[in-house]
Scaffold this motif. Structure first.
Motif, PDB file in Angstrom:
ATOM      1  N   TYR A 104       0.855  -1.187   0.000  1.00 38.45           N
ATOM      2  CA  TYR A 104       0.000   0.000   0.000  1.00 38.45           C
ATOM      3  C   TYR A 104       0.893   1.239   0.000  1.00 38.45           C
ATOM      4  CZ  TYR A 104      -3.922  -3.030   1.374  1.00 38.45           C
ATOM      5  OH  TYR A 104      -4.889  -4.000   1.425  1.00 38.45           O
ATOM      6  N   SER A 106       1.233   5.269   0.866  1.00 37.89           N
ATOM      7  CA  SER A 106       0.632   6.330   1.674  1.00 37.89           C
ATOM      8  C   SER A 106       0.518   7.611   0.869  1.00 37.89           C
ATOM      9  CB  SER A 106       1.483   6.566   2.926  1.00 37.89           C
ATOM     10  OG  SER A 106       2.729   7.134   2.554  1.00 37.89           O
ATOM     11  N   THR A 116      -1.587 -10.825   4.157  1.00 34.43           N
ATOM     12  CA  THR A 116      -2.926 -11.181   4.659  1.00 34.43           C
ATOM     13  C   THR A 116      -3.088 -12.661   4.928  1.00 34.43           C
ATOM     14  OG1 THR A 116      -3.778 -11.404   2.400  1.00 34.43           O
ATOM     15  CG2 THR A 116      -3.923  -9.227   3.417  1.00 34.43           C
ATOM     16  N   SER A 183       2.458  -6.901   8.996  1.00 39.21           N
ATOM     17  CA  SER A 183       2.831  -5.717   8.224  1.00 39.21           C
ATOM     18  C   SER A 183       4.193  -5.220   8.667  1.00 39.21           C
ATOM     19  CB  SER A 183       1.784  -4.603   8.391  1.00 39.21           C
ATOM     20  OG  SER A 183       1.702  -4.201   9.743  1.00 39.21           O
ATOM     21  N   THR A 187       4.932   0.684   9.926  1.00 42.70           N
ATOM     22  CA  THR A 187       3.609   1.092   9.452  1.00 42.70           C
ATOM     23  C   THR A 187       2.805   1.724  10.581  1.00 42.70           C
ATOM     24  OG1 THR A 187       3.643  -0.850   8.014  1.00 42.70           O
ATOM     25  CG2 THR A 187       1.563   0.324   8.209  1.00 42.70           C
ATOM     26  N   PHE A 191      -2.951   2.784   9.459  1.00 45.10           N
ATOM     27  CA  PHE A 191      -2.811   2.720   8.012  1.00 45.10           C
ATOM     28  C   PHE A 191      -3.440   1.434   7.475  1.00 45.10           C
ATOM     29  CE2 PHE A 191      -0.175   1.864   4.155  1.00 45.10           C
ATOM     30  CZ  PHE A 191      -0.554   2.988   3.433  1.00 45.10           C
ATOM     31  N   HIS A 192      -4.527   1.561   6.718  1.00 48.78           N
ATOM     32  CA  HIS A 192      -5.270   0.451   6.115  1.00 48.78           C
ATOM     33  C   HIS A 192      -5.741  -0.577   7.144  1.00 48.78           C
ATOM     34  CE1 HIS A 192      -5.139   1.095   1.716  1.00 48.78           C
ATOM     35  NE2 HIS A 192      -4.090   1.844   2.008  1.00 48.78           N
ATOM     36  N   GLN A 193      -5.902  -0.121   8.387  1.00 50.22           N
ATOM     37  CA  GLN A 193      -6.449  -1.028   9.397  1.00 50.22           C
ATOM     38  C   GLN A 193      -7.896  -1.403   9.079  1.00 50.22           C
ATOM     39  OE1 GLN A 193      -7.833  -0.939  14.020  1.00 50.22           O
ATOM     40  NE2 GLN A 193      -5.960   0.192  13.587  1.00 50.22           N
ATOM     41  N   ASP A 195      -9.093  -2.066   6.180  1.00 52.37           N
ATOM     42  CA  ASP A 195      -9.059  -3.206   5.262  1.00 52.37           C
ATOM     43  C   ASP A 195      -8.752  -4.504   6.005  1.00 52.37           C
ATOM     44  OD1 ASP A 195      -9.579  -1.645   3.002  1.00 52.37           O
ATOM     45  OD2 ASP A 195      -7.468  -1.121   2.778  1.00 52.37           O
ATOM     46  N   THR A 196      -7.832  -4.421   6.970  1.00 54.45           N
ATOM     47  CA  THR A 196      -7.503  -5.602   7.774  1.00 54.45           C
ATOM     48  C   THR A 196      -8.725  -6.102   8.536  1.00 54.45           C
ATOM     49  OG1 THR A 196      -5.166  -5.005   8.020  1.00 54.45           O
ATOM     50  CG2 THR A 196      -6.109  -6.417   9.716  1.00 54.45           C
ATOM     51  N   ASP A 224     -12.595   6.151   9.260  1.00 55.73           N
ATOM     52  CA  ASP A 224     -12.760   5.029   8.335  1.00 55.73           C
ATOM     53  C   ASP A 224     -12.770   3.692   9.053  1.00 55.73           C
ATOM     54  OD1 ASP A 224      -9.987   5.508   8.901  1.00 55.73           O
ATOM     55  OD2 ASP A 224      -9.476   4.108   7.296  1.00 55.73           O
ATOM     56  N   GLU A 228     -16.005   1.041   9.324  1.00 62.67           N
ATOM     57  CA  GLU A 228     -15.898  -0.362   8.926  1.00 62.67           C
ATOM     58  C   GLU A 228     -16.339  -1.285  10.056  1.00 62.67           C
ATOM     59  OE1 GLU A 228     -15.706  -3.344   6.531  1.00 62.67           O
ATOM     60  OE2 GLU A 228     -15.054  -1.382   5.803  1.00 62.67           O
TER      61      GLU A 228
END
Length: 428
Positions: A104, A106, A116, A183, A187, A191-193, A195-196, A224, A228
């Motif tokens: 990803y 930033s 993943t 990750s 990081t 950051f993109h947590q 999505d996780t 965000d 989610e």
């Protein structure tokens, strides 16, 4: 000086490992091989056998994968039917199960790698369902946190804790690990947590399990991530980070309610806040008077902590007590670091080490299942006993395999008859 008589009989000091191996085979082998697929058609080792061999390392008091070849092979191979593979085979299988990292970028243009491990995360849930620790249709409380693992591997990055390592995000139900995504150590935790969490909580839903309550620390307090989480749970409880715009409202509050929680006196209050435009949530505010005469320039005479939630019905004290219980989850990380190999990662790259994290999490979950199935008190154990205690009190018992009446029988040299029940459970 006492006389010594040397006997060449094939005795093992790890007699308690054999019922464990049999229970693992009975409960999980078919699930593992159906999820991961057959590794070979003829004489090679299947993934279930390889994971069972890795399990034996930690169930016999080992600390690294190489112990299975260096110290345990001669004992484990005494089992008449179950095979044990070498450390080299385990490490090759870890390479086979590894999947490419996801990168990803930033807003600042920096790239961060995530792994993943979707298939192994699915296997983790499948095994929990196979042992009955989780059930389809069940509702569960989920905790999420990040664990910084110190390691000087080839692709390890410097963490904010001033050491090289990785930063896996771990989801937990009760005392069981239900999801891990790894990750880079540098990081940012947010950051993109989202999505996780989407992937981890989505897998629970795919297995027809619902998330009742969700808890996380302030690393999950962003718009965000909260958006989610709301999609996947009934109520959430997230530690709110400091927000300058709210401090005037908090300092102006009246009607604080005095409560004693775990022997400590707090004052509690709650307000409805719109931390993000158009999204009102309940903010539970907990304050404690500072000890000593010094005042903090920011908070004054009190220390403030806040919990952001969409639970508008529970009392303030119930919410604070429920949130505070997540502190006990740190024991799981300590258990993984010291008892199940997270402190000694075997490979040089994150993708392979993520496989190791998930396989050892599967093994620890199985250990918790074992502690529920045997009568632990008869061995001087508790369900919460550490793996090292289990090794000393259950695994470490002299034993010898003999053949009688065309059957293989394990002679256990002990006066504790509970072992007979343990074997009966494994064979049943």
């Amino acid at each position: 000086m006492a006389n010594v008589a040397i006997k060449s009989e094939r005795l093992t000091p790890f007699g308690g490992i054999f019922p464990i191996m049999e229970q693992f085979t009975s409960l999980l082998s078919s699930t593992i091989d159906s999820t991961l697929g057959l590794r070979c058609k003829l004489y090679g080792y299947q993934y279930s056998e390889i994971i069972r061999s890795l399990l034996c390392v930690y169930f016999c008091g080992g600390s690294c994968v190489e112990d299975v070849t260096a110290h345990l092979m001669s004992h484990l191979s005494l089992h008449p039917t179950l095979r044990t593979c070498s450390a080299d085979t385990i490490l090759r299988a870890i390479n086979e199960l590894a999947r490419e990292n996801i990168s990803y970028t930033s807003d600042a243009g920096k790239s961060y790698d995530f792994n993943t491990a979707d298939t192994l995360n699915t296997l983790l849930l499948n095994c929990l369902l196979a042992t009955g620790q989780l059930k389809e249709g069940g509702e569960y409380d989920v905790d999420f946190d990040h664990q910084f693992i110190e390691t000087e591997k080839y692709d390890a990055k410097p963490t904010y804790k001033k050491f090289l390592g990785y930063r896996p995000g771990v989801a937990v139900i009760g005392d069981m690990i239900v999801g891990i995504e790894n990750s880079d150590g540098n990081t940012n935790v947010r950051f993109h947590q989202g999505d996780t969490l989407k992937r981890i909580l989505g897998r629970l839903e795919e297995k027809k399990m619902a998330v009742n309550r969700f808890r996380a620390d302030c690393g999950s307090c962003s718009e965000d991530i909260v958006d989610e989480v709301r999609k996947h749970c009934r109520t959430f409880y997230i530690r709110a980070n400091r927000c300058c715009s709210l401090y005037d409202d908090i300092f102006a509050l009246r009607g604080w309610k005095r409560e004693e929680i775990n022997g400590i006196v707090f004052e509690l209050n709650s307000i409805l806040v719109e931390k993000w435009k158009g999204k009102p949530y309940r903010l539970i505010i907990q304050r404690q008077r500072r000890m000593g005469s010094g005042l903090d320039l920011w908070e004054g005479e009190y220390t403030y902590r806040c919990i952001l939630t969409n639970d508008y019905e529970s009392s303030m004290s119930d919410i604070v007590e429920f949130y505070n219980m997540r502190g006990g989850k740190e024991r799981i990380f300590d258990d993984m670091n010291n008892g199940f190999g997270w402190g000694r990662l075997p490979k040089s790259f994150m993708a392979e080490n993520t496989v190791f994290l998930l396989l050892t999490a599967l093994i620890r979950n199985f250990y918790k299942a074992i502690m529920q199935r045997i009568e632990v008190k008869k061995f001087g154990l508790k369900e919460t006993s550490r793996i090292k205690t289990f090794v000393f009190k259950f695994i470490s018992v002299p034993a010898k395999w003999i053949k009688t009446a065309r059957q293989c029988v394990l002679n256990i040299y002990t006066d504790n008859h509970a072992y007979a029940e343990a074997f009966k459970t494994s064979s049943g």
